[in-house]
Scaffold this motif. Sequence first.
Motif, short mmCIF file in Angstrom:
data_model
loop_
_atom_site.label_atom_id
_atom_site.label_comp_id
_atom_site.label_asym_id
_atom_site.label_seq_id
_atom_site.Cartn_x
_atom_site.Cartn_y
_atom_site.Cartn_z
N ASP A 86 0.84 -1.19 0.00
CA ASP A 86 0.00 0.00 0.00
C ASP A 86 0.88 1.25 0.00
OD1 ASP A 86 0.12 1.15 3.06
OD2 ASP A 86 0.35 -1.04 2.97
N PRO A 87 0.31 2.40 -0.32
CA PRO A 87 1.12 3.63 -0.43
C PRO A 87 1.88 3.99 0.85
CG PRO A 87 -0.98 3.96 -1.51
CD PRO A 87 -1.06 2.63 -0.81
N ARG A 88 1.25 3.90 2.01
CA ARG A 88 1.93 4.29 3.25
C ARG A 88 3.11 3.36 3.54
NH1 ARG A 88 2.14 4.08 8.87
NH2 ARG A 88 2.54 6.15 9.74
N THR A 89 2.89 2.07 3.42
CA THR A 89 3.99 1.12 3.66
C THR A 89 5.13 1.36 2.68
OG1 THR A 89 2.47 -0.55 4.54
CG2 THR A 89 4.62 -1.33 3.77
N SER A 102 11.09 -6.69 7.76
CA SER A 102 10.04 -6.55 8.78
C SER A 102 8.67 -6.37 8.15
CB SER A 102 10.34 -5.35 9.69
OG SER A 102 11.54 -5.55 10.38
N ALA A 103 8.61 -5.60 7.06
CA ALA A 103 7.33 -5.37 6.39
C ALA A 103 6.80 -6.66 5.77
CB ALA A 103 7.48 -4.28 5.34
N VAL A 104 7.67 -7.47 5.21
CA VAL A 104 7.25 -8.76 4.65
C VAL A 104 6.76 -9.65 5.79
CG1 VAL A 104 8.02 -10.88 3.49
CG2 VAL A 104 8.69 -8.64 2.60
N ALA A 105 7.51 -9.70 6.89
CA ALA A 105 7.12 -10.53 8.03
C ALA A 105 5.78 -10.09 8.62
CB ALA A 105 8.22 -10.49 9.10
N ALA A 106 5.53 -8.79 8.62
CA ALA A 106 4.28 -8.25 9.17
C ALA A 106 3.11 -8.42 8.20
CB ALA A 106 4.45 -6.78 9.51
#
Length: 135
Positions: A86-89, A102-106
């Motif tokens: 998404d745009p924010r991520t 971390s983003a992939v894990a989350a």
Amino acid sequence: MARRTEIDPAEVRSAVLAVRAWLFDSTAPAPARPELAAAVRGTARALAAAAPGHSVEVRVPPFVAVQCVEGPRHTRGTPPNVVETDPRTWLLLATGLSDFTSAVAAGTVDASGSRAAEIARLLPLCPLPAEGPAR
């Protein structure tokens, strides 16, 4: 005005700074669509310029999809290496306020294919200091 393939770092930085407060505070009002689009498109296109190629597709709906990273060119159907978020991520990754692993894990980044994670070495694209919004 710069051609679409040319990236003006000052323009990208200005676009990112326009949404900075929202990046530091998810409860802040979301930026206007044109501001958000400029930041997302600018940083994604900066990634494509930093790693030209066609082996990984980065998608940030509804604003942009770019191909990057040298390697085999994908021409039809679903690309084998896709990063979607998404745009924010995406902007948190592009500014160094979050990291790819971390983003992939989350679960906020969907990375498929053996080469998708190669974009992690290219981030951040437009670093922001972590101490909070500018005053």
